[in-house]
Design an enzyme around this catalytic site. Sequence first.
Site, PDB file in Angstrom:
ATOM      1  N   LYS A   1      57.031  29.133  26.103  1.00  0.00           N
ATOM      2  CA  LYS A   1      56.167  29.945  25.252  1.00  0.00           C
ATOM      3  C   LYS A   1      54.723  29.451  25.302  1.00  0.00           C
ATOM      4  O   LYS A   1      54.474  28.240  25.457  1.00  0.00           O
ATOM      5  CB  LYS A   1      56.715  29.885  23.818  1.00  0.00           C
ATOM      6  CG  LYS A   1      56.062  30.814  22.816  1.00  0.00           C
ATOM      7  CD  LYS A   1      56.775  30.676  21.473  1.00  0.00           C
ATOM      8  CE  LYS A   1      56.166  31.574  20.399  1.00  0.00           C
ATOM      9  NZ  LYS A   1      56.911  31.462  19.127  1.00  0.00           N
TER      10      LYS A   1
ATOM     11  N   LEU B   1      50.963  34.276  16.040  1.00  0.00           N
ATOM     12  CA  LEU B   1      52.394  33.944  15.990  1.00  0.00           C
ATOM     13  C   LEU B   1      53.049  34.393  14.684  1.00  0.00           C
ATOM     14  O   LEU B   1      54.266  34.285  14.543  1.00  0.00           O
ATOM     15  CB  LEU B   1      52.644  32.428  16.177  1.00  0.00           C
ATOM     16  CG  LEU B   1      51.954  31.746  17.365  1.00  0.00           C
ATOM     17  CD1 LEU B   1      52.373  30.274  17.435  1.00  0.00           C
ATOM     18  CD2 LEU B   1      52.246  32.439  18.680  1.00  0.00           C
TER      19      LEU B   1
ATOM     20  N   SER C   1      57.979  35.741  17.417  1.00  0.00           N
ATOM     21  CA  SER C   1      56.801  35.626  18.247  1.00  0.00           C
ATOM     22  C   SER C   1      57.092  35.132  19.672  1.00  0.00           C
ATOM     23  O   SER C   1      56.190  35.109  20.511  1.00  0.00           O
ATOM     24  CB  SER C   1      55.798  34.683  17.582  1.00  0.00           C
ATOM     25  OG  SER C   1      56.349  33.383  17.412  1.00  0.00           O
ATOM     26  N   SER C   2      58.348  34.767  19.952  1.00  0.00           N
ATOM     27  CA  SER C   2      58.695  34.344  21.324  1.00  0.00           C
ATOM     28  C   SER C   2      59.090  35.564  22.154  1.00  0.00           C
ATOM     29  O   SER C   2      60.067  35.543  22.900  1.00  0.00           O
ATOM     30  CB  SER C   2      59.850  33.324  21.287  1.00  0.00           C
ATOM     31  OG  SER C   2      59.569  32.274  20.385  1.00  0.00           O
TER      32      SER C   2
ATOM     33  N   ILE D   1      59.565  29.903  13.122  1.00  0.00           N
ATOM     34  CA  ILE D   1      59.239  29.517  11.742  1.00  0.00           C
ATOM     35  C   ILE D   1      59.620  30.613  10.747  1.00  0.00           C
ATOM     36  O   ILE D   1      59.370  30.502   9.563  1.00  0.00           O
ATOM     37  CB  ILE D   1      57.751  29.120  11.594  1.00  0.00           C
ATOM     38  CG1 ILE D   1      57.513  28.309  10.314  1.00  0.00           C
ATOM     39  CG2 ILE D   1      56.838  30.355  11.655  1.00  0.00           C
ATOM     40  CD1 ILE D   1      56.173  27.660  10.203  1.00  0.00           C
ATOM     41  N   GLY D   2      60.230  31.683  11.262  1.00  0.00           N
ATOM     42  CA  GLY D   2      60.695  32.753  10.379  1.00  0.00           C
ATOM     43  C   GLY D   2      61.680  33.664  11.083  1.00  0.00           C
ATOM     44  O   GLY D   2      62.117  34.665  10.523  1.00  0.00           O
ATOM     45  N   GLY D   3      61.999  33.287  12.341  1.00  0.00           N
ATOM     46  CA  GLY D   3      62.916  34.095  13.143  1.00  0.00           C
ATOM     47  C   GLY D   3      62.433  34.288  14.570  1.00  0.00           C
ATOM     48  O   GLY D   3      62.984  35.104  15.309  1.00  0.00           O
ATOM     49  N   SER D   4      61.423  33.528  14.977  1.00  0.00           N
ATOM     50  CA  SER D   4      60.720  33.810  16.239  1.00  0.00           C
ATOM     51  C   SER D   4      61.498  33.494  17.509  1.00  0.00           C
ATOM     52  O   SER D   4      61.074  33.890  18.600  1.00  0.00           O
ATOM     53  CB  SER D   4      59.385  33.064  16.266  1.00  0.00           C
ATOM     54  OG  SER D   4      58.521  33.594  15.297  1.00  0.00           O
TER      55      SER D   4
END
Length: 589
Positions: free
Chosen positions: A150, A199, A225-226, A246-249
């Site tokens: 990433k 992100l 974000s990935s 950090i939240g589901g990325s």
Amino acid sequence: MIQVMLKQRLPEVEVDPRLVSALLGCSAAAILVLKWMGQRRMQKKMEEARAGRDLGLRQMEKAVQQFKQQNPGIQAGHILSLPLVELAEKLQEGSLSPESVLYTYMDKALEVTREVNCLRHFIPECEEQLQAVRRQKERGLLYGVPVSIKDHIGYKGHLSTCGFVQFLSRLEQEDSVMVKVLKRQGAIPFVLTNVPQSLFNYDCSNSIFGQTVNPLNHKKSPGGSSGGEGALIAGGGSVLGFGTDIGGSIRLPSSFCGLCGLKPTGNRLSLSGISGPIDGILSVTGAVGPMARDVDSLALCMRALLCDDMFRLDPTVPPVPFNEEVYSSSAPLRIGYYDTDGYFLLPPCMRRAVHETKEMLQEAGHTLVPFAPPRPDYVMNELFVKGLFADGGSTLLGLFAGDIVDPGLEPQVNCYRIPTLVKKTLALALRPLFPRLAGYLTALCGVRSEKLLWKQHAQVTAYRMEFIAAWRKLKLDVVLCPVLGPAFTLGYPGKLFAAVSSTMLYNVLNFPAGVVPVTTVTEADEDELKHYTGHYGDPWDRRLRQAAEGAMGLPVAVQCVALPWQEELCLRFMKEVETLARARKRRKV
């Protein structure tokens, strides 16, 4: 004002009002000129960055063509079809060469990015790493395996942009610990992948490198974000990739693109050298982790990375090697399950996936127990949103102030820009009609003082203990639950930030969580979606229905969770789900 200031500074001079008007006109013009110059500088930086990316891709293409000319008999289709574990075995035994595998994946990655725009940059040093791998006395577990990383996983001499123009001059001075360990295990990082600006979004678009689309349906998002990783791996251009979460990325791109992805416990893998737009957030725990086409690939990756090099290069990582006994165990599991977290009711296909998986697990001899996450609204607003935006969003807004906001992020950023007093007033007015938005706006105001921030940290710790107590009361080993999906239509993630409730929970808790695809969207799912009203029947629920429409045939996944530091158990559970889902699919065929 200018007239008063001049009179104070130069009392002996008579100030002509016409002079003041002229000065004011000049000031306004100067501001406009400065703004224009700033935008031109940004545009120039963006153009240079795109030109650099394109030059790198041409270098990549040239290297591939040269290799093909010198080695015309390479069976690219065979190489690309091999699962990671089998590919690694063939590289170890020498029946495949690292050169043939690297250049085959480079070629495929070029093909995929032409379709979906997933690559941010080629890593030309991969050819040097190829030679270094050849010279290694001991072959690591990932010997000769090309890997993608990433955008912001630090690689020496390359940018970590996070999708911001202002970071385009920020070259990494050394490799991140993750990259160092990958190299020592024989892996060859060969590309950096695209991300959404900041992100803080689960689409994948920025104003520099543009929109990445889902290779399974170009009208859909790959997640974020990935998202560049998700698109590249799903398109077949990488066999193993690395994202952050950090939240589901990691989990959302895996869900949207039909991949397996693992968010480990924070710091089970080193975060040293991985720079985000905002560092120092403690209430919500980020992690770096692998993404691949099957669970065994994730396990091989964790086995390779949890090694002495990792523990020596970053002493803050617990020196705990991969536990083979736990991963290979076949003992029956006691599994908690739920099909909604109580905050966002996910589309019918995602809930169907949980129930079908639950039935398969029961038939396989496991015990399934209903489980309900405590206080979903509280954890979303008071712990997650307040934890991310403890400063009321001022740090993030400061970054956007010096940048061109990507159109997909404008709904989010506009919400952050609302003055605190207006947010509070709106929240009071909206509470009877739209309670979720009211709670979200209140949480976006942040905590605003050191004392309240410490209190918020204590609340996170208390909630973790509350959740673990509920887990242990039921004597659970693991939990099965939904993950957001199927892939959203482009542009919707920025309008539905709060829909990440299914994944953000396990960042607040700092539990390992992974995603496994188990089925696909059916015509019946699409029909049922037309009648979806959600838990609240509010604008967010209506928007979620719109975002999920038109996903016929796209992957549907479930989420598997374990307690902190139990990645091996989480992977073992994921493997069980994957095995059962694949067997069910074969029976249907």
